[in-house]
Write an enzyme that holds these catalytic residues in place. Structure first.
Site: not given
Ligand SMILES: Cc1cc2nc3c(=O)[nH]c(=O)nc-3n(C[C@H](O)[C@H](O)[C@H](O)COP(=O)(O)O)c2cc1C
Ligand SMILES: [Mn+2]
Length: 482
Positions: A172, A282
Site C-alpha cells: 500500500y 496511478d
Molecule cells: C506497485 C503497487 C502499488 C500498489 N499500491 C496499492 C495501494 O496504494 N493501495 C492498495 O490498497 N493496494 C495497492 N496495491 C495492490 C495491493 O498490493 C494488492 O491488492 C494486494 O493483494 C493487497 O494485499 P492484501 O489482500 O493482503 O490486502 C499495489 C500494488 C502494486 C503492484
C-alpha cells in the site's frame, strides 16, 4: 538457491545484462520516473541510481519490469513453472497404502519447510535509528507532475489481524506528509483496512504497522498477491523461493519483518484519524484523486549500514506492475481452476489495468455457463473488481486479443449477451457513480445454443482443408513465391 536479499537479486540481474547502473546525479523528483518509464517501454534493464539527488541511498527500480526479469526474480525459466508447481500440490492426494504414504513424506516435509522462521537478528537491523530519523533521509520519488508529494511506492506493509493473530503483508503506497508521518493508502477492501476496522471495533486507539522496503524478490512480490485473508504472504514467499523467509521482531512492536530487508519503518496508525492523500499518478494512467486515508506515524527506523531504496512507478501501461500482474495471472490460474475447472485460460491485457478487463476462455457445458463463470469471478477475491469480463469458447486463444475481438464481436447480440451487475468496484475507478461502488459488465461471447433460445444455425469458422494447404506448400515455391 533462493536469493538471500535484494542485492543478490540485483547482482543476478547484472549478470544477465538486465541491470544498468546510473552513476550520474538524477533527481528523485520526476526525473527517475522519466528514466524508468522509458526503460520499461523499451523492455530495457532494471535501473540502479547510485547518485540520486539529495540522498546518499541508491534507488533501485524496474526489477520486475519485463517477463524475463520476473523469471529471474522467481528463479524460473517461465512463470508457468510456478503454476505447474502449484498444480502438483493441488493434485496431491493421500495415496493408498504405506509405501505410497511414505513416498509422499518428502513432499510434505518440503511443504513444511516453506513456513517463515523467526530469527534473532538480521541485516535489516544493522543500524537502529530511534532518534534523529526522517522519512526524507531516503530518496523517495515524486513520480508525476501533479502528484501531491513524494510517495513510497513499493512498501511491504505488515499488520496483524487482532481476532486471529494472523499476519498480513500488503503493498500500500505511502505519501510522505512530513519527516515522521505518511499516508497509509490501504483501500477499503484490503487486509490492512480490515485489521484497522477490527481494531476499531475492539475500542483500541492504535494499530501497530511495520513497513519493509527492499527484500529478496519473491518476498517483495508476495506483498501484491491477491491471497485470501489470513493466508500469510510470507508463507507464499517461502513457497515461491523454496526456502523459508527469515523474520526478525521489530524494535517497537510485536510485529515481525523480513530479516533481509533494506529498510524498515516501524510505527503505528492512529485509529479514527484520516488525512487527505493524493492525487497520485496511478496505474490506470490517470491521477487518482485526493481522498481521506489513515496516517502512519514513524517511531523508529532500522536499516542496513548501506541500504538500497527499492521503488517503482505506475502510470500509463505497460509499467512494471503489469509484468508483476501478468505473473500473478499465470500463477493464480491453477487456483482459479480448482473452483472453476471449466476455465481454460484467462488474460488481463495491459490496457485493462487488471481490474478493467478479463478475457476468459471456457469449456462450455450447459446453457448459461458463461454467465455462471462471470458471477463466480465477481465472487472470487480481488477478481470481484473486474469491470468487464468477456467469456469465449475454449477454441479462442485469449492471449491473442485480436482473435478475441474478432470472434467476440461476431458472436454477440449485444442486448442479449451483455449482463450488467452492480457491486464493489476498485477504489481506483474514477468513473463509477460512487467511490468503491458501481456497475460491472459481462459479455457472453460464446456460441449460442438452442437450449439458450438460439434457434438459427451457427456458422463454421472459415478454414482451408489440410490437403490443399499441403499441396500449396509445394506449389508455392514452384510459383516463384518466397
Ligand atoms: C506497485 C503497487 C502499488 C500498489 N499500491 C496499492 C495501494 O496504494 N493501495 C492498495 O490498497 N493496494 C495497492 N496495491 C495492490 C495491493 O498490493 C494488492 O491488492 C494486494 O493483494 C493487497 O494485499 P492484501 O489482500 O493482503 O490486502 C499495489 C500494488 C502494486 C503492484
Ligand atoms: Mn493478504
Amino acid at each position: 538457491m533462493a536469493y538471500a536479499d535484494l542485492r543478490e537479486f540485483i547482482h543476478a540481474l547484472e549478470q544477465h545484462q538486465e541491470l544498468k547502473r546510473v552513476s550520474i546525479e538524477v533527481d528523485p523528483i520526476l526525473e527517475i520516473t522519466e528514466f524508468a518509464d522509458r526503460a520499461v517501454k523499451r523492455q530495457g534493464p532494471a535501473l540502479l541510481f547510485e547518485n540520486p539527488r539529495g540522498s546518499a541511498v541508491p534507488v533501485f527500480i524496474n526489477g520486475f519490469a519485463s517477463a524475463r526479469k520476473m523469471e529471474l526474480a522467481l528463479e524460473v525459466d517461465s512463470v508457468e513453472t510456478v503454476a505447474r508447481r502449484i498444480s502438483e500440490y493441488l493434485e496431491m492426494r493421500m495415496p493408498e497404502g504405506l509405501i505410497g504414504k511414505l513416498k509422499m513424506l518428502p513432499r510434505l516435509a518440503e511443504m513444511g519447510s516453506f513456513f517463515p522462521r523467526v530469527v534473532g537478528k538480521g541485516p535489516c537491523q544493522e543500524v537502529i535509528r530511534s532518534e534523529g530519523f526522517s522519512l526524507l533521509d531516503y530518496p523517495v520519488l515524486q513520480c508525476w507532475p501533479e502528484d501531491a508529494g513524494r510517495f513510497i511506492t513499493l512498501p511491504l506493509v505488515f499488520s496483524r489481524n487482532p481476532d486471529t493473530g494472523k499476519r498480513n503483508c500488503g503493498m500500500y503506497r505511502m505519501q510522505i506528509f512530513d519527516p515522521r508521518t505518511a499516508g497509509m493508502h490501504w483501500q477499503t477492501h484490503k487486509q490492512g483496512a480490515e485489521h484497522y476496522r477490527r481494531l476499531g471495533a475492539h475500542g483500541r486507539s492504535r494499530m501497530d504497522v511495520a513497513v519493509a522496503i527492499g527484500a529478496d524478490p519473491a518476498t517483495m512480490f508476495s506483498a501484491i498477491l491477491p491471497a485470501p485473508p489470513d493466508l500469510d504472504e510470507m508463507l507464499l514467499a517461502g513457497f515461491l523461493r523454496s526456502s523459508p523467509v527469515e523474520m526478525v521482531k521489530c524494535q517497537t512492536s510485536d510485529l515481525e519483518v523480513p530479516a533481509n530487508a533494506e529498510i524498515v519503518l516501524e510505527g503505528y496508525v492512529e485509529l479514527g484519524e484520516l488525512r487527505a492523500e493524493g492525487p497520485f499518478g496511478d496505474h490506470t494512467g490517470f491521477y487518482s484523486l485526493a481522498d481521506d486515508y489513515p496516517v502512519f506515524y514513524l517511531t523508529c527506523v532500522t536499516q542496513r549500514r548501506d541500504p538500497i531504496y527499492a521503488t517503482t512507478i505506475v502510470g500509463p501501461p505497460p509499467m512494471e506492475d503489469f509484468y508483476m500482474g501478468k505473473a500473478i495471472e499465470r500463477i493464480f490460474l491453477p487456483l482459479m481452476r480448482l473452483q472453476l475447472p471449466e476455465i481454460r485460460d484467462i488474460h488481463m491485457p495491459a490496457e485493462g489495468i487488471f481490474h478493467n478487463l478479463m478475457l476468459v476462455a471456457i469449456r462450455k457445458s450447459y446453457p448459461g455457463h458463461a454467465r455462471k463463470v462471470m458471477h463466480a469471478i465477481w465472487g472470487l477475491g480481488q477478481a470481484m473488481f473486474t469491470k468487464c469480463i468477456l467469456v469465449v469458447d475454449e477454441d479462442v486463444d485469449v492471449q491473442n486479443v485480436r482473435e478475441v475481438a474478432w470472434k467476440a464481436l461476431n458472436h454477440i447480440d449485444p442486448e442479449r449477451d451483455i449482463q450488467f451487475v452492480t457491486g464493489p468496484v476498485d477504489s481506483l475507478d474514477h468513473s463509477s457513480r460512487l467511490p468503491n461502488f458501481g456497475s460491472k459488465m459481462g459479455v457472453d461471447a460464446t456460441r449460442k445454443w438452442k437450449e439458450e433460445g438460439f434457434t438459427r444455425p451457427w456458422p463454421n469458422e472459415i478454414r482451408m482443408t489440410p490437403e490443399v494447404k499441403r499441396r500449396v506448400d509445394e506449389l508455392w515455391k514452384a510459383a516463384g513465391l518466397l
